[in-house]
Design an enzyme around this catalytic site. Structure first.
Site, PDB file in Angstrom:
ATOM      1  CD  GLU B 276      41.383  14.609  -8.699  1.00 16.06           C
ATOM      2  OE1 GLU B 276      42.079  13.806  -9.320  1.00 16.06           O
ATOM      3  OE2 GLU B 276      41.790  15.306  -7.755  1.00 16.06           O
ATOM      4  NE  ARG B 303      10.605  40.779  11.131  1.00 14.76           N
ATOM      5  CZ  ARG B 303      10.696  42.099  11.113  1.00 14.76           C
ATOM      6  NH1 ARG B 303      11.498  42.702  11.962  1.00 14.76           N
ATOM      7  NH2 ARG B 303      10.017  42.808  10.237  1.00 14.76           N
ATOM      8  N   GLY B 375      13.364  42.491   4.481  1.00 18.12           N
ATOM      9  CA  GLY B 375      14.140  43.666   4.059  1.00 18.12           C
ATOM     10  C   GLY B 375      15.621  43.531   4.387  1.00 18.12           C
ATOM     11  CD  GLU B 398      36.629  23.905 -11.526  1.00 20.60           C
ATOM     12  OE1 GLU B 398      36.626  22.700 -11.830  1.00 20.60           O
ATOM     13  OE2 GLU B 398      37.328  24.385 -10.621  1.00 20.60           O
TER      14      GLU B 398
END
Lengths: 254, 417
Positions: B276, B303, B375, B398
């Site tokens: 789980e 941009r 950048g 896990e």
């Protein structure tokens, strides 16, 4: 004697969504757009719940007018703490043409039917910004109104309300039954926690139509067109107050 | 850093699993509801998802960098998360939980991780690892003692990994010796998440090292137990707001009634419970993918370079579309594994696939999003670099990606033709 409160909640386009005007100028795009409970209505619901927690109120009824999706909004109100919900079903073209006067008539009819002591609404909805429903409900019922509330104190069947007005803050006292509309600073709404969400499942939601309430919801205003506001023009920089004044004079503004 | 849990031997595990022919999984045939899509949430699930998203935006997002620097959450925030009921999602209502399903936990983890991986991680660990041990294995007295606190205000930690055992989890060296009414634990656990803030520790120790993994048993150890010592905090690449420490057991006296389940069955519990947890990690990873993506795409539309939005370059569009498709696939893998688990159908292979795919994808998505930001992606003023560092642990804890691949391969190997 604890009072009974009717809270109106509207399903409106979520505040974070970027609104798009339809190309045919008949409205804004609502299909597939995220909707949620009007933020001022959340504040109204929160105030109602706080009154119940203070044992001033004994029952909170949430009401919403609109299509089937309004049930989601009502479920949220139940999850926050309302005791039961009423959905006034108005869909399709009727809903597109639903205006504040019609909603006010519906809310007034329900208030009379349910015999409530207080109606709490958001001051305005963020989609149409009408700021009319609360005032018109009070008018239709001939009840006192305390709108733009930033503080509410209820004692002995009277409400002392601090209102935010242009000149500052005004405190008034109104006798119940009354209509109060919530302004931004009234409170900070809670998040529905899991146990409340769970309890909400068992709370009743009734459905009715405007006909059941004997209300004619036909519109009285015709919206001619919807347009985007003009695109923001770039400004200019000035280096002194004198330059600012001469520029303003140039533009004929002073 | 979470424990590195591993199957001791995949073959041994799979001997207990029936082989499957490769036919599409039959869903709950007694249901008359038509399965519309994995996005068909119940009203409760939808409300939970929306609430976590809003809470995260208003109460967690403003403090994300601050928490990373402090190496932990503010206690008020942890209590607020408890008060919302999000650390006892599946705990039955009679113990103060909400009695919801695993899928609800998955949605909460995903929304939380979109804001901050540690926020999602806290919800994940408690709900998909710690609580299930108590819900499924504890006796009535233990449930009555611990579940209400786990739902209300107590964080738990799971202690399996050690300095010398990660993937090879069951070669653990922590020992337990029965002495009268106590078990005496000795050893060191490593990579224990939330160790600093937990009130209870689930510790895997070996009662009978001669029997190898068949001696491993599970113990409930309260924080104030004599002999338990929290070591110093690890300095990590990412997931810094989730503190990770060593936990030392020096003649730690654990009452005999704190044995969870049966002696020598600890390894079985670990294997079954951790499946789980795997779905929970997948949810955390898809949250990171979507969170980073959602914070990057608007920038590509603002941009401008070479006279157009960078989003408008076909090269960019192809990469963006490709990532969006993979994120969708990872999410559906995760949702499906959770639905299978809730339907009590076999889900181990699907859980492994979801965790593997989502964690590997998160590395790719976050890296590409940094590229899209140019950048700015490299700057700590923007969230992409934090998501990039945070998600790295996904392919490790896990169950490492290699171990997931082993698991999936064994399922395929066991198919009848």
């Amino acid at each position: 004697m604890a009072i009974r409160i009717l809270v109106g909640v509207k399903r409106a386009i979520d505040y974070a969504v970027k609104i798009q005007v339809k190309t045919d100028k008949t409205g804004v795009v609502t299909d597939g757009v995220k909707h949620s409970m009007n933020p001022f209505d959340e504040i109204a619901v929160e105030e109602a719940i706080r009154l119940k927690e203070k044992k001033i109120a004994q029952e909170i009824i949430a009401v919403s007018c609109g299509p089937a999706q309004c049930q989601e909004t009502l479920r949220t109100a139940l999850a926050l703490g309302a005791d039961r919900a009423i959905h006034v079903e108005v869909s399709g073209k009727d809903y597109e043409m639903l205006q504040p006067l019609a909603v006010s008539k519906l809310i007034s009819a329900i208030a009379k039917k349910e015999n409530v002591d207080l109606i709490l609404l958001g001051k305005q909805a963020i989609d149409d910004d009408s700021n009319q429903t609360g005032q018109m409900v009070a008018g239709l019922l001939s009840w006192p109104q305390a709108v733009f509330a930033s503080k509410v104190d209820i004692k002995d069947k009277q409400a002392e309300v601090v209102r935010e007005i242009d000149g500052g803050l005004e405190t008034i006292r109104v006798k119940l039954p009354a209509v109060i509309t919530a302004d931004l600073r009234l409170n900070q709404p809670r998040f529905a926690n899991l146990p409340s969400i769970q309890k909400a499942k068992k709370k009743p939601m009734a459905k009715m139509s405007p006909k059941d309430l004997g209300v004619d919801i036909k519109p009285h205003l015709e919206y001619l067109s919807y347009e985007e506001p003009p695109k923001r023009q770039g400004g200019g920089r000035v280096s002194s107050v004198d330059e600012l004044i001469s520029k303003l004079k140039e533009k004929g503004l002073i | 850093m979470n424990n590195l849990r591993r199957f001791i031997s995949i073959t041994q595990l799979l001997r207990t699993i029936q082989s499957k022919s490769w036919v599409p999984r039959q869903c709950n045939m007694t249901s008359t509801a038509i399965n519309q899509s994995l996005y068909n949430f119940s009203e409760d699930e939808r409300m939970l998802k929306e609430t976590v998203a809003r809470f995260g935006k208003e109460h967690v997002e403003p403090y994300v960098r601050e928490m990373e620097e402090a190496g932990g959450f503010k206690p008020e925030l942890i209590q607020a998360i408890f008060d919302q009921g999000w650390l006892g999602i599946e705990i039955p209502t009679e113990y103060g939980g909400s009695g919801f399903n695993l899928f609800s936990s998955i949605l909460a983890i995903e929304e939380g991780s979109k804001i901050d991986s540690a926020f999602g991680g806290l919800i994940d660990l408690q709900n998909t690892v710690v609580n299930p041990f108590f819900i499924q294995l504890a006796n009535d007295a233990q449930k009555a003692t611990y579940l209400p606190r786990l739902a209300k205000n107590m964080v738990g930690s799971f202690c399996l990994s050690e300095p010398t055992s990660g993937s090879d989890a069951f070669s653990l060296k922590t020992t337990a010796k029965k002495q009268g009414d106590y078990y005496i634990l000795n050893g060191t656990k490593m990579w224990i998440s939330n160790a600093e803030i937990s009130g209870v520790y689930l510790v895997m120790a070996n009662l009978n090292p001669q029997a190898k993994h068949k001696g491993i048993s599970t113990f409930i150890v309260d924080r104030d137990t004599e002999g338990l010592r929290i070591g110093k905090r690890e300095k990590k690449l990412g997931l810094k707001a989730s503190s990770t420490c060593m936990v030392h057991f020096d003649d730690c006296k654990v009452p005999a009634k704190n044995l969870l389940g049966k002696e020598g069955e600890g390894y079985k519990y670990a294997i079954s419970m951790l499946n789980e947890g795997r779905i929970g990690i997948a949810a955390q990873m898809i949250g990171i993918c979507q969170g980073t993506f959602d914070k990057t795409i608007p920038y590509t539309k603002e941009r401008k370079q070479f006279g157009q939005r960078i989003f408008d370059f076909q090269g960019m569009q192809h990469q963006i579309a490709s990532l969006a498709t993979e994120i969708e696939a990872a999410r559906l893998l995760t949702y499906n594994a959770a639905r299978l688990r809730d339907a009590k159908l076999p889900f181990v292979k699907e859980a492994a696939m979801a965790k593997l795919y989502a964690s590997e994808l998160a590395g790719k998505v976050t890296s590409k999003c940094i590229d899209f930001m140019g950048g700015l992606g490299f700057s700590c003023e923007y969230p992409q670099e934090k998501f990039f560092r945070d998600c790295k642990v996904g392919t490790i804890y896990e169950g490492t990606s290699n171990m997931q691949l082993n698991t999936i391969a064994k399922f395929i190997d066991n198919l009848e033709r």
